[in-house]
Design a protein around this motif. Structure first.
Motif, mmCIF file in Angstrom:
data_model
loop_
_atom_site.group_PDB
_atom_site.id
_atom_site.type_symbol
_atom_site.label_atom_id
_atom_site.label_comp_id
_atom_site.label_asym_id
_atom_site.label_seq_id
_atom_site.Cartn_x
_atom_site.Cartn_y
_atom_site.Cartn_z
ATOM 1 N N VAL A 1 34.764 45.452 21.267
ATOM 2 C CA VAL A 1 35.890 46.213 20.722
ATOM 3 C C VAL A 1 37.146 45.868 21.523
ATOM 4 C CG1 VAL A 1 36.873 48.498 20.288
ATOM 5 C CG2 VAL A 1 34.408 48.124 19.974
ATOM 6 N N PHE A 2 38.170 45.391 20.828
ATOM 7 C CA PHE A 2 39.494 45.249 21.435
ATOM 8 C C PHE A 2 40.202 46.570 21.197
ATOM 9 C CE2 PHE A 2 38.347 40.837 20.660
ATOM 10 C CZ PHE A 2 38.808 40.193 21.795
ATOM 11 N N LEU A 3 40.508 47.286 22.272
ATOM 12 C CA LEU A 3 40.968 48.667 22.150
ATOM 13 C C LEU A 3 42.332 48.872 22.808
ATOM 14 C CD1 LEU A 3 40.317 51.580 21.285
ATOM 15 C CD2 LEU A 3 39.037 51.842 23.426
ATOM 16 N N ASP A 4 43.305 49.230 21.992
ATOM 17 C CA ASP A 4 44.629 49.573 22.517
ATOM 18 C C ASP A 4 44.503 50.859 23.334
ATOM 19 O OD1 ASP A 4 47.331 49.654 22.979
ATOM 20 O OD2 ASP A 4 47.856 50.370 20.973
ATOM 21 N N ILE A 5 45.161 50.913 24.472
ATOM 22 C CA ILE A 5 45.080 52.119 25.302
ATOM 23 C C ILE A 5 46.011 53.210 24.778
ATOM 24 C CG2 ILE A 5 45.453 53.089 27.585
ATOM 25 C CD1 ILE A 5 44.661 50.486 28.813
ATOM 26 N N GLN A 6 47.264 52.848 24.515
ATOM 27 C CA GLN A 6 48.244 53.858 24.117
ATOM 28 C C GLN A 6 48.405 53.903 22.603
ATOM 29 O OE1 GLN A 6 51.176 52.284 27.016
ATOM 30 N NE2 GLN A 6 51.552 54.444 27.460
ATOM 31 N N MET A 7 47.938 54.997 22.006
ATOM 32 C CA MET A 7 48.057 55.217 20.572
ATOM 33 C C MET A 7 48.383 56.677 20.326
ATOM 34 S SD MET A 7 44.811 53.044 19.050
ATOM 35 C CE MET A 7 43.607 53.811 20.168
ATOM 36 N N PRO A 8 49.074 56.982 19.228
ATOM 37 C CA PRO A 8 49.318 58.390 18.897
ATOM 38 C C PRO A 8 48.012 59.089 18.521
ATOM 39 C CG PRO A 8 50.031 56.951 17.116
ATOM 40 C CD PRO A 8 49.677 56.066 18.263
ATOM 41 N N ASP B 1 26.757 50.563 23.672
ATOM 42 C CA ASP B 1 25.995 49.316 23.682
ATOM 43 C C ASP B 1 26.875 48.144 23.254
ATOM 44 O OD1 ASP B 1 26.303 50.118 21.086
ATOM 45 O OD2 ASP B 1 24.225 49.747 20.489
ATOM 46 N N PHE B 2 28.165 48.274 23.483
ATOM 47 C CA PHE B 2 29.125 47.221 23.142
ATOM 48 C C PHE B 2 30.041 46.989 24.341
ATOM 49 C CE2 PHE B 2 30.647 51.358 21.796
ATOM 50 C CZ PHE B 2 31.911 51.430 22.366
ATOM 51 N N GLU B 3 30.725 45.863 24.327
ATOM 52 C CA GLU B 3 31.695 45.548 25.364
ATOM 53 C C GLU B 3 33.095 45.950 24.896
ATOM 54 O OE1 GLU B 3 31.137 44.244 28.431
ATOM 55 O OE2 GLU B 3 28.976 44.322 28.027
ATOM 56 N N VAL B 4 33.983 46.219 25.844
ATOM 57 C CA VAL B 4 35.364 46.589 25.517
ATOM 58 C C VAL B 4 36.327 45.699 26.296
ATOM 59 C CG1 VAL B 4 37.144 48.356 25.805
ATOM 60 C CG2 VAL B 4 34.928 48.996 24.890
ATOM 61 N N ILE B 5 37.351 45.232 25.618
ATOM 62 C CA ILE B 5 38.495 44.609 26.275
ATOM 63 C C ILE B 5 39.702 45.465 25.917
ATOM 64 C CG2 ILE B 5 40.008 42.584 26.426
ATOM 65 C CD1 ILE B 5 37.619 40.834 25.720
ATOM 66 N N PHE B 6 40.262 46.142 26.923
ATOM 67 C CA PHE B 6 41.419 46.988 26.685
ATOM 68 C C PHE B 6 42.669 46.137 26.502
ATOM 69 C CE2 PHE B 6 38.708 50.129 28.875
ATOM 70 C CZ PHE B 6 38.835 51.205 28.000
ATOM 71 N N VAL B 7 43.576 46.641 25.679
ATOM 72 C CA VAL B 7 44.851 45.966 25.449
ATOM 73 C C VAL B 7 45.959 46.983 25.672
ATOM 74 C CG1 VAL B 7 46.233 44.614 23.842
ATOM 75 C CG2 VAL B 7 43.738 44.537 23.684
ATOM 76 N N THR B 8 46.958 46.620 26.472
ATOM 77 C CA THR B 8 48.036 47.561 26.768
ATOM 78 C C THR B 8 49.344 46.826 26.997
ATOM 79 O OG1 THR B 8 48.787 49.319 28.264
ATOM 80 C CG2 THR B 8 47.487 47.560 29.228
ATOM 81 N N ALA B 9 50.453 47.510 26.707
ATOM 82 C CA ALA B 9 51.769 46.923 26.939
ATOM 83 C C ALA B 9 52.308 47.296 28.313
ATOM 84 C CB ALA B 9 52.738 47.393 25.858
ATOM 85 N N PHE B 10 51.608 48.192 29.018
ATOM 86 C CA PHE B 10 52.109 48.683 30.297
ATOM 87 C C PHE B 10 51.119 48.383 31.411
ATOM 88 C CE2 PHE B 10 53.903 51.201 26.896
ATOM 89 C CZ PHE B 10 55.262 51.131 27.171
ATOM 90 N N ASP C 1 37.462 44.384 31.626
ATOM 91 C CA ASP C 1 38.547 43.464 31.331
ATOM 92 C C ASP C 1 39.666 44.153 30.549
ATOM 93 O OD1 ASP C 1 37.695 40.906 32.424
ATOM 94 O OD2 ASP C 1 36.078 41.010 30.968
ATOM 95 N N TYR C 2 40.889 43.692 30.783
ATOM 96 C CA TYR C 2 42.033 44.197 30.026
ATOM 97 C C TYR C 2 43.029 43.065 29.826
ATOM 98 C CZ TYR C 2 44.638 44.350 34.433
ATOM 99 O OH TYR C 2 45.251 44.009 35.617
ATOM 100 N N LEU C 3 43.842 43.196 28.793
ATOM 101 C CA LEU C 3 44.878 42.223 28.483
ATOM 102 C C LEU C 3 46.214 42.942 28.373
ATOM 103 C CD1 LEU C 3 43.005 40.322 25.618
ATOM 104 C CD2 LEU C 3 43.350 39.480 27.949
ATOM 105 N N LEU C 4 47.257 42.343 28.906
ATOM 106 C CA LEU C 4 48.599 42.889 28.783
ATOM 107 C C LEU C 4 49.306 42.243 27.598
ATOM 108 C CD1 LEU C 4 49.783 42.943 32.511
ATOM 109 C CD2 LEU C 4 48.996 44.879 31.146
#
Length: 248
Positions: free
Chosen positions: A52-59, A74-83, A97-100
Motif C-alpha cells: 500500500v502506498f499511503l499518503d500520510i496527510q489527508m482530510p 499482512d501487507f507492506e506500506v510505503i508512506f508518502v508525504t510532502a513534509f 520506508d517513506y517517500l517525500l
C-alpha cells in the motif's frame, strides 16, 4: 509481481505515482486506488494487496488513522508525504520506508526493491504493528521498542534495554543490558536523532550512550563516561559541556 494500491487524497498524485511505477518499477501492478481514506480502508480489506502506498496527510483521516482501523497487517506500506517532519520520526523508529513528494525515482526504486525482498518472507508486518504501538503509547516511552535493521532480520528492542551504540564504518553496533550485540545496517547519526528524546547522549563521533546506564563522568586526561558494566566511553572535547549538562 507485487499487487499494490495507492491511497492519496489528490488524484494527480495517484496518476503520477502510477506512471512512475509503470516506467521504473514494472514488477508493481496497481490494482486499485482511492482519494478517500474510508474507501481506502475498504479497498485494503477487499483487495488484499501486497503493498500500500499511503499518503500520510489527508482530510478526515491521516495515514496513521487508516492503519489503526485495520486488524490485520499482512501487507507492506510505503508512506508518502510532502513534509519531511510529519510523522517521520515514528516511521524511522519502526524501520518503515517513506517517500517525500515530489517523488525521487531512485528513492522509489530502492523502496520497492526492499519491499520486494520482505515480501519473499511474507507474514504479519511487525514493523507496522510496532509503529502503531509507538503512536498509541507516545506518552509511555518506557514501553517503546525500536526496530533495528540487520543484514538478516529486523530486531525489535526495548529502548530502555539499550546501553549504548557504537559506529562501525557505515554500521551501528547496539549493546544491550543482557550482554547482546546487534549489528545494524543503519549509520549511527540516524539513531542519534531518533534516540535523543530517550535520554541518549552523543558523547563522541563514534558513541551514543543511554544516560541511564552512566555511573560517573571521569575527569582523567580526557573526560570519560564510566558505565555500570565498567565499560569506559570517551567524551570528545567539543562534547564535554553537552555531556555535563545532559547528566545533571
Amino acid at each position: 509481481m507485487i499487487k499494490a494500491i495507492i491511497i492519496d487524497d489528490e488524484q494527480n498524485n495517484i496518476i503520477n505515482l502510477q506512471r512512475l511505477l509503470e516506467k521504473y518499477c514494472p514488477e508493481v501492478i496497481v490494482t486499485g486506488s482511492s482519494t478517500n481514506p474510508n474507501e481506502g480502508i475498504e479497498l485494503i480489506k477487499s483487495s488484499q494487496p501486497d503493498l500500500v502506498f499511503l499518503d500520510i496527510q489527508m482530510p478526515e483521516k491521516d495515514g496513521f488513522q487508516v492503519l489503526q482501523e485495520l486488524n490485520l497487517y499482512d501487507f507492506e506500506v510505503i508512506f508518502v508525504t510532502a513534509f519531511s517532519q510529519y510523522g517521520i520520526q515514528a516511521i524511522k523508529f519502526s524501520a518503515i520506508d517513506y517517500l517525500l513528494k515530489p517523488i525521487d525515482i531512485e528513492e522509489l526504486k530502492k523502496a520497492v526493491a526492499k519491499t520486494s525482498e520482505r515480501l519473499k518472507h511474507k507474514n504479519q508486518n511487525l514493523q507496522l504493528q510496532n509503529l502503531l504501538h509507538h503512536l498509541k503509547e507516545s506518552n509511555n516511552s518506557s514501553d517503546h521498542r525500536i526496530a533495528i535493521s540487520s543484514l538478516k532480520e529486523t530486531r525489535f528492542v526495548y529502548v530502555k534495554n539499550i546501553v549504548r551504540c557504537e559506529s562501525e564504518n557505515s554500521y551501528t553496533l547496539f549493546y544491550t543490558d543482557e550482554g547482546e550485540t546487534i549489528i545494524s545496517t543503519v549509520p549511527l547519526y540516524e539513531y542519534d536523532e531518533m534516540l535523543s528524546v530517550y535520554g541518549f547522549i552523543r558523547c563522541h563521533q563514534s558513541h551514543l550512550v543511554n544516560k541511564k546506564h552512566v555511573k560517573s563522568l571521569l575527569k582523567e586526561d580526557n573526560y570519560t563516561l564510566l558505565l555500570y558494566d565498567q565499560i569506559r566511553i570517551p567524551v570528545s572535547r567539543n562534547k564535554k559541556d553537552l555531556v555535563k549538562k545532559a547528566l545533571i
